[in-house]
Design an enzyme around this catalytic site. Structure first.
Site, PDB file in Angstrom:
ATOM      1  N   SER A  16      22.874  24.830  11.659  1.00 33.84           N
ATOM      2  CA  SER A  16      22.556  23.492  12.152  1.00 33.84           C
ATOM      3  C   SER A  16      21.955  22.638  11.036  1.00 33.84           C
ATOM      4  O   SER A  16      22.607  22.402  10.028  1.00 33.84           O
ATOM      5  CB  SER A  16      21.636  23.609  13.372  1.00 33.84           C
ATOM      6  OG  SER A  16      21.516  22.384  14.051  1.00 33.84           O
ATOM      7  N   ASP A  36      29.027  24.455  22.239  1.00 36.29           N
ATOM      8  CA  ASP A  36      27.800  23.941  21.628  1.00 36.29           C
ATOM      9  C   ASP A  36      27.513  22.550  22.186  1.00 36.29           C
ATOM     10  O   ASP A  36      28.339  21.636  22.045  1.00 36.29           O
ATOM     11  CB  ASP A  36      27.994  23.880  20.111  1.00 36.29           C
ATOM     12  CG  ASP A  36      26.716  23.615  19.338  1.00 36.29           C
ATOM     13  OD1 ASP A  36      25.906  22.777  19.789  1.00 36.29           O
ATOM     14  OD2 ASP A  36      26.540  24.227  18.279  1.00 36.29           O
ATOM     15  N   HIS A  88      24.923  26.928  20.779  1.00 39.67           N
ATOM     16  CA  HIS A  88      24.203  26.637  19.540  1.00 39.67           C
ATOM     17  C   HIS A  88      23.083  27.645  19.250  1.00 39.67           C
ATOM     18  O   HIS A  88      22.383  27.517  18.256  1.00 39.67           O
ATOM     19  CB  HIS A  88      23.600  25.231  19.642  1.00 39.67           C
ATOM     20  CG  HIS A  88      23.234  24.606  18.319  1.00 39.67           C
ATOM     21  ND1 HIS A  88      24.164  24.239  17.376  1.00 39.67           N
ATOM     22  CD2 HIS A  88      22.021  24.272  17.791  1.00 39.67           C
ATOM     23  CE1 HIS A  88      23.561  23.707  16.325  1.00 39.67           C
ATOM     24  NE2 HIS A  88      22.256  23.714  16.544  1.00 39.67           N
TER      25      HIS A  88
END
Length: 280
Positions: free
Chosen positions: A150, A226, A259
């Site tokens: 991320s 996600d 995620h």
């Protein structure tokens, strides 16, 4: 020794250690975790850096990713730095939001007050911490890889694109592909770097590639479930930039994954073996 040991445990024949040191760059104590494989007891070993995402510390990857078993097998040292400066006198977000300030350093050197005094994550990771690690730990600094998740995926990509001779292998999990083109990045860059978007380009992977930076290859995993995929991560921008530059990219869209660190745990072995093959 310039490093203070915060904690240490035996793990898969090696050691898992959290270190602390007084950083000249961030002007506060910084922490990072290190998994040293059994091989490190007798020789210098290659290292893979892992940069974590928003809200994380050096602990998240260490305790959630399940990376140590494969790292022990392949003789890789894993280093997971904290994601921002912290401590008394270090400014956070006055609003207390999760996407700026503590846990959200975005791996930049801030130029705007009051952030510019402490938020020097780029210099810490590009210069100070590698120098310290190279002096104090049994690591072969000629064999370095980097990966991240991320915000940390953004950090890994941009550090590697700026220093391609340092990193022999680069990968990412659900990276923020173009911070200049999402609300997370626009908020952070405006506050840390000011409104001049030209100054942002050195911290945007797609912009760096457009401006001529290159890597020999890149592995990226992205979950299709996600929740941040469309608004914040935008892997299609990275895909387009790499295609236009003819830069090799393996982008794997993993069906149904989100995620979280469950996603990372599912594919961390693939990434570590991919790094090990390139680090020799």
């Amino acid at each position: 020794m310039a490093l203070d040991i915060v904690s240490r445990s035996k793990c898969f024949g090696g050691t898992q250690t959290t270190y602390r040191h007084a950083s000249a760059e961030t002007r506060c104590d910084m922490r990072f975790s290190v998994f040293a494989p059994p091989h490190a007891e007798r020789e210098a070993v290659p290292v893979v850096w892992f940069l974590s995402g928003l809200t994380c510390t050096e602990e998240n990857f260490t305790v959630k990713a399940g990376a140590q078993r494969v790292a022990a097998e392949r003789g890789l040292m894993l280093i997971a730095p904290d994601t921002s400066p912290r401590g008394e006198g270090v400014p956070g977000d006055p609003a207390g939001s999760y996407d700026f300030g503590f846990g959200a350093g975005f791996y930049v050197d801030a130029t705007q007050a009051p952030w510019s005094t402490n938020y020097r994550m780029r210099s810490w990771l590009e210069h100070e911490l590698p120098g310290l690690v190279g002096r104090e730990l049994p690591v072969d600094m000629m064999r370095q890889g980097i990966m991240g998740h991320s915000m940390g995926g953004h950090g890994a990509l941009t550090l590697a694109l700026r220093e391609p001779s340092r990193f022999a292998s680069v990968s990412a999990f659900a990276p923020i592909a173009s911070p200049m083109n999402c609300s997370w990045g626009e908020k952070a860059f405006t506050r840390y770097l000011g409104p001049n978007r030209t100054m942002w380009r050195t911290y945007d992977a797609c912009a760096l590639i457009e401006d001529g930076a290159r890597l020999p290859g890149l592995l990226v995993d992205q979950g299709t479930a996600d929740g941040f995929l469309a608004a914040q991560l935008k892997p299609e921008l990275l895909e387009a930039a790499c295609e236009a530059a003819r830069m090799p990219l393996t982008l794997r869209r993993q069906d149904g994954y989100d995620h979280s660190y469950f996603f990372i745990a599912g594919f961390i072995a693939d990434h570590l073996r991919w790094h090990a093959e390139r680090l020799g």
